[in-house]
Design an enzyme around this catalytic site. Structure first.
Site, PDB file in Angstrom:
ATOM      1  N   GLY A   1      21.497  46.239  28.661  1.00  0.00           N
ATOM      2  CA  GLY A   1      20.522  47.146  28.049  1.00  0.00           C
ATOM      3  C   GLY A   1      20.575  48.512  28.711  1.00  0.00           C
ATOM      4  N   ASP A   2      19.858  49.462  28.109  1.00  0.00           N
ATOM      5  CA  ASP A   2      19.768  50.820  28.642  1.00  0.00           C
ATOM      6  C   ASP A   2      21.128  51.511  28.710  1.00  0.00           C
ATOM      7  OD1 ASP A   2      16.973  50.297  29.114  1.00  0.00           O
ATOM      8  OD2 ASP A   2      17.622  49.122  30.830  1.00  0.00           O
TER       9      ASP A   2
ATOM     10  N   LYS B   1      21.640  53.514  23.837  1.00  0.00           N
ATOM     11  CA  LYS B   1      21.771  53.194  22.404  1.00  0.00           C
ATOM     12  C   LYS B   1      20.983  54.155  21.534  1.00  0.00           C
ATOM     13  CE  LYS B   1      20.434  48.876  22.959  1.00  0.00           C
ATOM     14  NZ  LYS B   1      20.545  48.681  24.409  1.00  0.00           N
TER      15      LYS B   1
ATOM     16  N   GLY C   1      13.120  50.084  24.602  1.00  0.00           N
ATOM     17  CA  GLY C   1      12.689  51.471  24.750  1.00  0.00           C
ATOM     18  C   GLY C   1      13.882  52.353  24.455  1.00  0.00           C
ATOM     19  N   HIS C   2      13.882  52.989  23.297  1.00  0.00           N
ATOM     20  CA  HIS C   2      15.000  53.851  22.933  1.00  0.00           C
ATOM     21  C   HIS C   2      14.609  55.311  23.096  1.00  0.00           C
ATOM     22  CE1 HIS C   2      16.995  50.497  20.330  1.00  0.00           C
ATOM     23  NE2 HIS C   2      17.140  50.321  21.621  1.00  0.00           N
TER      24      HIS C   2
ATOM     25  N   ARG D   1       7.516  26.472  15.523  1.00  0.00           N
ATOM     26  CA  ARG D   1       6.933  26.373  14.179  1.00  0.00           C
ATOM     27  C   ARG D   1       5.408  26.444  14.145  1.00  0.00           C
ATOM     28  NH1 ARG D   1      10.671  21.366  12.931  1.00  0.00           N
ATOM     29  NH2 ARG D   1       9.927  21.019  15.028  1.00  0.00           N
TER      30      ARG D   1
ATOM     31  N   GLN E   1      17.990  45.723  23.296  1.00  0.00           N
ATOM     32  CA  GLN E   1      18.506  44.955  24.433  1.00  0.00           C
ATOM     33  C   GLN E   1      20.042  44.898  24.366  1.00  0.00           C
ATOM     34  OE1 GLN E   1      15.640  43.135  22.734  1.00  0.00           O
ATOM     35  NE2 GLN E   1      14.510  44.599  23.924  1.00  0.00           N
TER      36      GLN E   1
ATOM     37  N   PRO F   1      12.395  51.139  38.415  1.00  0.00           N
ATOM     38  CA  PRO F   1      13.737  51.647  38.756  1.00  0.00           C
ATOM     39  C   PRO F   1      14.774  50.613  38.357  1.00  0.00           C
ATOM     40  CG  PRO F   1      12.473  51.172  40.762  1.00  0.00           C
ATOM     41  CD  PRO F   1      11.571  50.893  39.595  1.00  0.00           C
TER      42      PRO F   1
ATOM     43  N   VAL G   1      28.462  62.742  27.138  1.00  0.00           N
ATOM     44  CA  VAL G   1      28.533  63.333  28.480  1.00  0.00           C
ATOM     45  C   VAL G   1      27.219  64.002  28.905  1.00  0.00           C
ATOM     46  CG1 VAL G   1      31.049  63.624  28.479  1.00  0.00           C
ATOM     47  CG2 VAL G   1      29.614  65.438  27.542  1.00  0.00           C
TER      48      VAL G   1
HETATM   49  P1  IMP Z   1      11.496  40.164  27.933  1.00  0.00           P
HETATM   50  O1  IMP Z   1      12.407  40.604  26.850  1.00  0.00           O
HETATM   51  O2  IMP Z   1      10.296  41.049  28.121  1.00  0.00           O
HETATM   52  O3  IMP Z   1      11.141  38.712  27.834  1.00  0.00           O
HETATM   53  O4  IMP Z   1      12.311  40.295  29.320  1.00  0.00           O
HETATM   54  C1  IMP Z   1      13.430  39.461  29.629  1.00  0.00           C
HETATM   55  C2  IMP Z   1      14.491  40.233  30.400  1.00  0.00           C
HETATM   56  O5  IMP Z   1      15.081  41.192  29.533  1.00  0.00           O
HETATM   57  C3  IMP Z   1      13.959  41.014  31.595  1.00  0.00           C
HETATM   58  O6  IMP Z   1      14.945  41.008  32.613  1.00  0.00           O
HETATM   59  C4  IMP Z   1      13.788  42.419  31.043  1.00  0.00           C
HETATM   60  O7  IMP Z   1      13.858  43.391  32.065  1.00  0.00           O
HETATM   61  C5  IMP Z   1      14.978  42.494  30.110  1.00  0.00           C
HETATM   62  N1  IMP Z   1      14.780  43.457  29.006  1.00  0.00           N
HETATM   63  C6  IMP Z   1      14.034  43.283  27.902  1.00  0.00           C
HETATM   64  N2  IMP Z   1      14.113  44.347  27.089  1.00  0.00           N
HETATM   65  C7  IMP Z   1      14.956  45.215  27.696  1.00  0.00           C
HETATM   66  C8  IMP Z   1      15.474  46.504  27.318  1.00  0.00           C
HETATM   67  O8  IMP Z   1      15.195  47.060  26.249  1.00  0.00           O
HETATM   68  N3  IMP Z   1      16.331  47.075  28.212  1.00  0.00           N
HETATM   69  C9  IMP Z   1      16.697  46.462  29.371  1.00  0.00           C
HETATM   70  N4  IMP Z   1      16.245  45.268  29.749  1.00  0.00           N
HETATM   71  C10 IMP Z   1      15.387  44.644  28.912  1.00  0.00           C
END
Ligand code: IMP
Length: 425
Positions: free
Chosen positions: A11-12, A15, A39-40, A143, A222, A302, A413
């Site tokens: 993630g991050d 995107k 979080g985009h 369900r 994600q 962080p 960049v």
């Molecule tokens: P959850 O999705 O809140 O259940 O978190 C499960 C794991 O996915 C944790 O390690 C979060 O930090 C990670 N995670 C969930 N959403 C994101 C994202 O958008 N970016 C990065 N990590 C994420």
């Protein structure tokens, strides 16, 4: 042209920015999994927008935005976000659609998420975002979930009461405060009216759009290594952010997909707990965090930082069938003397893993195998043509590509829209 966009690491990867420019060529943008855990961040001119649930396509007037059936949607987060989008001056009427089949994240799912995380012993914590994602998906596959379409039914508030009572039993067992059912009913009453206008049969909408020859962008949230099937289980999210999820989460057939674009940051980060073979806990990790602004868009935490991991990226290439890569944040590496790429994990008995192991315990016995390349020691964030990049920066990108497969489509960049170099797409 129907495109699936996925994150290739944890993630991050940036995107939001890639989705934003791909949206220019799309008519419909659909989110197919996850919820407000995403979080985009999109930078337009001197303005920075952060979106969690609403597809980034909303920042382009006239584009249709869909919350697909595979998403778990928290109605309060959504209402807040819709108000914010309107306050930024974007019109939503007639172009924002929520699937009646999507499940909802209710207040009790959030409470259970936090209580479960607190109850997990050290070493087993997942570091969830606390947004109720796991419990909402558990309710879906168990369900007993609540679908968006349920808010249109006359017994909606009775179901809320019954579910709060059920959830209270779980909360009490976890030593957490129970919720007040009547307070929940009061909370959810105004929501029904606010969201009703957007609730749609999005399967029908998607197919009508495809039949009319519209272009669809499937916006993954994600990433591959957080996928509940392919990621570092159990340190994952509860959905399928990989390319296959685009179909199950939107009701569109794999036959309709023309290409898959993977977003790959040119180093690695992870937020939350779980294995991270190339993690750096030294000054180099600190440099990546500082230069890359590596703090979570949703939680502000962080991010853990490390060198580029080609094992992860190659695995993501296969699982998603990536046609083109969007490589991001090259400029973050600008000040390093040398840059490293992990090409395998060497176990203490000499065996080298070339693909990501399912058993995470073996990673404790492994060390990353690195290739070290010379850095370029100059700023790249003003460069607008690939050929104008310093030679060592190009060599780094080309070595990454050689190791992971697929073609280079986009190279970013810097954070602004103008710093996105389009190469093959
Ligand atoms: P959850 O999705 O809140 O259940 O978190 C499960 C794991 O996915 C944790 O390690 C979060 O930090 C990670 N995670 C969930 N959403 C994101 C994202 O958008 N970016 C990065 N990590 C994420």
């Amino acid at each position: 042209m129907n495109t699936v966009l996925v994150g290739a690491q944890w993630g991050d990867e940036g995107k939001g920015k890639v989705i934003d420019f791909l949206t220019e060529e799309a008519d419909v943008v659909v989110r197919f999994q996850g919820g407000s855990n995403a979080g985009h961040t999109v930078v337009v001119g001197d303005k920075k927008y952060v979106l969690h649930l609403v597809p980034s396509g909303v920042l382009h007037e006239g584009k249709h935005c869909v919350i697909g059936n595979g998403v778990v949607m928290d109605p309060f987060d959504l209402m807040k976000e819709l108000e914010q989008v309107e306050s930024w001056g974007f019109e939503l009427k007639g172009r924002f659609h929520i699937s009646e089949r999507a499940h909802m994240v209710m207040q009790w799912h959030r409470a259970i998420d936090r209580a479960e995380e607190a109850a997990r012993p050290a070493g087993r914590k997942i570091g969830t975002t606390g947004r109720g994602i796991g419990p909402a998906y558990a309710a879906k596959v168990g369900r007993y979930g609540m679908r968006v379409g349920d808010i249109l039914k006359p017994n909606f508030l009775d179901v809320v009461r019954a579910q709060v009572e059920e959830a209270n039993r779980a909360l009490e067992a976890l030593g957490a405060h129970p919720l007040d059912a009547e307070e929940m009913v009061k909370l959810y009453t105004p929501m029904v009216a606010a969201l009703m206008p957007y609730v749609t049969d999005t399967i029908q909408f998607m197919h009508e759009s495809l039949e009319a020859g519209k272009s669809v962008l499937f916006e993954g949230a994600q990433a591959t290594m957080l996928d509940v099937d392919f990621g570092t289980y159990p340190f994952v999210t509860s959905s399928n952010p990989t390319a296959g999820g685009a179909c199950t989460g939107s009701g569109v057939s794999p036959r309709a997909i023309d290409r898959v674009i993977g977003v790959l940051k040119l180093y690695t980060t992870r937020v939350g707990e779980g294995p991270f073979p190339t993690e750096l806990k030294d000054a180099d990790g600190e440099t990546l965090r500082r230069r890359g602004g590596e703090f979570g868009a949703t939680t502000g935490r962080p991010r853990r930082c490390g060198w580029f991991d080609a094992v992860v990226a190659r695995y993501a290439q296969r699982v998603n069938g990536v046609d083109f890569w969007a490589m991001t944040k090259l400029d973050v590496l600008d000040e390093f003397e040398t840059v490293k790429i992990c090409t395998g994990y060497r176990r203490d008995d000499g065996f080298v893993y070339q693909t990501f192991p399912a058993d995470l315990a073996v990673l404790d016995r492994c060390e990353p195998v690195y290739e070290e390349l010379p850095g370029w020691k100059c700023e790249t964030s003003h460069v607008t043509r690939y050929e104008d990049l310093p030679e060592n920066a190009r060599k780094y990108v080309e070595r990454v590509l050689e190791l992971v497969g697929g073609k280079l489509g986009v190279l970013s960049v810097g954070p602004a829209r103008e710093t996105t170099l389009r190469i093959g797409v």
